[in-house]
Write an enzyme that holds these catalytic residues in place. Structure first.
Site, PDB file in Angstrom:
ATOM      1  CB  CYS A  15      44.203  30.359 -61.966  1.00 56.45           C
ATOM      2  SG  CYS A  15      43.905  31.074 -60.338  1.00 56.45           S
TER       3      CYS A  15
ATOM      4  CB  CYS B  14      41.113  32.628 -59.900  1.00 56.36           C
ATOM      5  SG  CYS B  14      40.912  30.957 -60.509  1.00 56.36           S
TER       6      CYS B  14
ATOM      7  CE  LYS C 195      36.722  34.841 -60.015  1.00 59.32           C
ATOM      8  NZ  LYS C 195      36.244  33.623 -60.608  1.00 59.32           N
TER       9      LYS C 195
ATOM     10  CE1 TYR D 142      34.026  29.746 -62.704  1.00 57.97           C
ATOM     11  CE2 TYR D 142      32.993  27.727 -63.481  1.00 57.97           C
ATOM     12  CZ  TYR D 142      34.132  28.463 -63.221  1.00 57.97           C
ATOM     13  OH  TYR D 142      35.368  27.927 -63.467  1.00 57.97           O
TER      14      TYR D 142
ATOM     15  CD  GLU E 126      32.911  33.802 -61.098  1.00 58.05           C
ATOM     16  OE1 GLU E 126      32.995  33.211 -60.019  1.00 58.05           O
ATOM     17  OE2 GLU E 126      33.767  33.677 -62.008  1.00 58.05           O
TER      18      GLU E 126
ATOM     19  CG  HIS F 262      26.358  37.324 -32.179  1.00 57.49           C
ATOM     20  ND1 HIS F 262      25.371  37.098 -33.112  1.00 57.49           N
ATOM     21  CD2 HIS F 262      25.973  38.402 -31.465  1.00 57.49           C
ATOM     22  CE1 HIS F 262      24.417  37.999 -32.951  1.00 57.49           C
ATOM     23  NE2 HIS F 262      24.761  38.805 -31.957  1.00 57.49           N
TER      24      HIS F 262
ATOM     25  CD  GLU G 111      25.889  34.590 -35.292  1.00 59.44           C
ATOM     26  OE1 GLU G 111      25.748  34.001 -34.192  1.00 59.44           O
ATOM     27  OE2 GLU G 111      25.943  35.824 -35.411  1.00 59.44           O
TER      28      GLU G 111
END
Length: 660
Positions: A219, A224, A227, A372, A376, A635, A640
């Site tokens: 990672c 991660c 990346k 993925y 990615e 908002h 939302e």
């Protein structure tokens, strides 16, 4: 069982017929159920002969419960045509004698009911969890299931097999963790905090291309962290190009004289600058991890380890010196490494272990695979301005929601990523110096500067000596089967990507490591909960998800038992850009129609990881769709949109959002 067309009816008479349970409102045929159950379901098997009144009554009650509580009970009905056939299977065939519970050995009446780990149509004694009994016992079980439960009686405890650990064990360490990645470091520090004497053994074997890195695992070094940083670079580049002019922002000199900035801005990217800064950040993390281990009183051993026996590792350091280390307990946390190509010239390709440390820009790149990781990498390379092609053998993002995966593919294609469908590399060869000619399985070819392979990962267990402690691995991916992280050798445990059947995610490994150490050296009996774990795919348009995909929910519960609330919308920050607004963000929530429980939440749009994290907590708490409806949104945000869903796919209404 016999093949289609086999006329051996006498043999067929020995096998039961599986009845499919019908949901309310379903008047005719239903597709067969898959031979597995969701983690929270109890799988009940009931067998008997067709004209037995006791069997029919017990079966009917179980069937009703499975209709009322489809997420909690799955029933597999094994119906025999006659009493003789039933007894030939149960008694003469020896099924009852293979059940561990001695009560089953004398059972001869109909029905015969048991709980199992799987929903296979053929009765399998190996999968039996418990023997329930006959008619009266089955009805009693149903009454108990329906009775009100006191929450204080609920138990989520797990019991480990006794591993022989004691205070006076005489070994060098209470615990040795093999692997210094996120999970291993978390487990070691937690165990040390609980008073254990702990060592972490970590040694990075260079990739086939020669890339190596420091403490911290995949990672931090090649996963991660780099990346996400490079993904961020691509987003910045894209935002400057697409958004700066529209919002009146000029890049470089000028722009303050009243003239309108151009609608799009040209940018350039310096790979070497980005790489240096990313690698410097990673080296800082490597150093912090070593300091942190020292502060937590965890011994760091920069060595390779291989089991000699259940309590001894043979070690090898970078100078080739061997030694032994002993411990009462071990945790295997070695993670995995990228799977490589098997075609001629495969050694010319790199993997995700290499791309973040490339000293020069990758240039024209072929990403092999539709995982993925592949998408990615393809996404951030294309976002930085490189010519990128993805070779796809079958479908994008296998295991993720198909509708969301297709939307990601369409977005990437529109943003410059090219896709070669239904092909794999058949041959790689050097041409024009260091360039690579790739011949594909359809006999087409092209030339690239870099070929990046991301077709999956294999657990790094091959040289651990697991055979010497009688621990087997999955032959396909070399992962270790385990229950509650405990392997078949009781004092050897495993966590993270090396463990069979758990999400390959850094936070999952960290939490599993902490939980395991608390069970081993604290007083905890809390198991790791691998259900409803959030994850995000950092493609150019991000995808956050938790729970069931729509496809999985249909397969598990049936299309009549779920509702899919969905909406397409334009994030406000995209609204002014013609280039961005041609694509929409998307969200959907999958709901159990029987009890209103949310089964899955999906979000495709900007900042998907930030949007989804809070919903992960809600899913852990068993959120219902009414809970979402009753939540007041923030908002104006994209998040939302999830709490303002009203349109179901079943309704056929337009799901596009309008207004503010």
């Amino acid at each position: 069982s016999t093949q289609s067309g086999d006329k051996k009816t006498s043999k067929h008479a020995q096998h039961p017929k599986k009845k499919q349970q019908e949901p309310f409102g379903k008047s005719n045929g239903r597709v067969s159920e898959p031979p597995f159950a969701m983690a929270s379901q109890q799988v009940l098997h009931i067998a008997g002969w067709s004209t037995c009144a006791f069997y029919r009554r017990a079966s009917s009650v179980l069937s009703s419960l499975s209709v009322l509580f489809p997420t909690k009970i799955k029933v597999v009905d094994h119906e025999f045509p006659s009493r003789a056939d039933y007894r030939a299977w149960l008694i003469d065939g020896g099924f009852r004698d293979k059940v561990a519970d001695s009560r089953a050995h004398g059972h001869s009446s109909s029905p015969f009911c048991w709980s199992s780990e799987s929903a296979t149509s053929e009765p399998d004694p190996a999968g039996i969890k418990s023997f329930i009994g006959g008619h009266d016992d089955t009805i009693a079980w149903c009454r108990e299931f329906c009775a009100p439960k006191d929450a204080s009686d609920a138990s989520d405890e797990c019991e480990l097999v006794e591993d022989g650990h004691s205070e006076g064990h005489g070994y060098q360490y209470d615990l040795v963790v093999i692997g210094g990645g996120s999970g291993g470091l978390a487990a070691s520090k937690e165990a040390a905090a609980l008073g254990a004497k702990v060592a972490v053994m970590d040694f990075v074997k260079p990739s086939p291309a020669g890339t190596a890195w420091g403490l911290g695992g995949t990672c931090v070094n090649v996963g991660c962290i780099p990346k996400k940083l490079m993904h961020g670079a691509a987003l910045i580049n894209e935002s400057v190009k697409m958004d700066a002019g529209i919002f009146g922002v000029s890049v470089g000199a000028g722009g303050s004289d009243g003239g309108a900035p151009p609608a799009t801005v040209d940018t350039t990217h310096n790979w070497e600058t980005m790489r240096e800064n990313v690698q410097n950040h990673i080296k800082g993390l490597n150093f912090k991890y070593r300091v942190n281990l020292r502060e937590k009183s965890v011994t760091y051993l920069n060595k390779l380890g291989k089991f000699k026996d259940a309590h001894t590792l043979e070690t090898l350091d970078k100078k080739g010196r061997t030694a032994t280390v002993t411990a009462s307990r071990f945790i295997v946390a070695v993670g995995g490494r990228p799977t490589t190509l098997s075609c001629p010239g495969a050694e010319l390709a790199i993997t995700s272990d290499d791309v973040f440390a490339l000293k020069t820009s990758p240039g024209k790149t072929l990403c092999v695979g539709a995982s993925y990781i592949s998408l990615e990498c393809a996404g951030f390379l294309a976002g930085l301005g490189y010519d990128v092609t993805v070779a796809v053998r079958s479908i994008l993002l296998r295991g993720f929601d198909r509708e969301c995966a297709d939307k990601i593919g369409a977005y990437m294609e529109d943003h410059g990523v090219k896709f070669r469908r239904e092909v794999v590399p058949a041959k790689l060869e050097k041409v024009d110096g260091d360039r690579i000619k790739v011949t594909f399985s359809d006999d087409t070819s092209d030339v690239y500067d870099t070929v990046l392979v991301a077709i999956g990962r294999t657990a790094d267990t091959q040289n651990l000596g697991l055979d010497s402690i009688n621990v087997s691995t999955n032959a396909k991916n070399l992962k270790i089967p385990a229950k509650f992280e405990q392997t078949s050798c009781p004092n050897v445990y495993c966590i993270g990507d090396v463990m069979e059947g758990v999400p390959e995610l850094t936070p999952t490994a960290i939490q599993a490591g902490i939980n395991l150490s608390r069970r081993l050296f604290g007083k905890s009996k809390e198991p790791m909960d691998y259900k409803n774990v959030c994850t995000t795919v950092f493609t150019p348009i991000e995808y956050g998800t938790v729970g069931y995909s729509e496809d999985e929910a249909i397969e598990e519960f049936g299309s009549d038992n779920i509702d899919v609330y969905h909406k397409s919308f334009i994030p406000l920050e995209w609204a002014l850009s013609d280039q961005r607004s041609k694509h929409q963000a998307f969200t959907k929530v999958i709901v159990d129609r029987n009890d209103g429980k949310v089964l899955g939440i999906h979000f495709v749009g900007p900042n998907a990881g930030e949007v989804m994290q809070g919903y992960g907590t809600a899913m852990k708490k068993g959120i219902s769709f009414k809970d979402l409806e009753d939540t007041v949104g923030i908002h104006p945000t994209s998040a939302e949109e999830i709490v303002t869903l009203t349109v179901t796919k079943r309704s056929g209404e337009d799901s596009a959002a309008g207004g503010c």
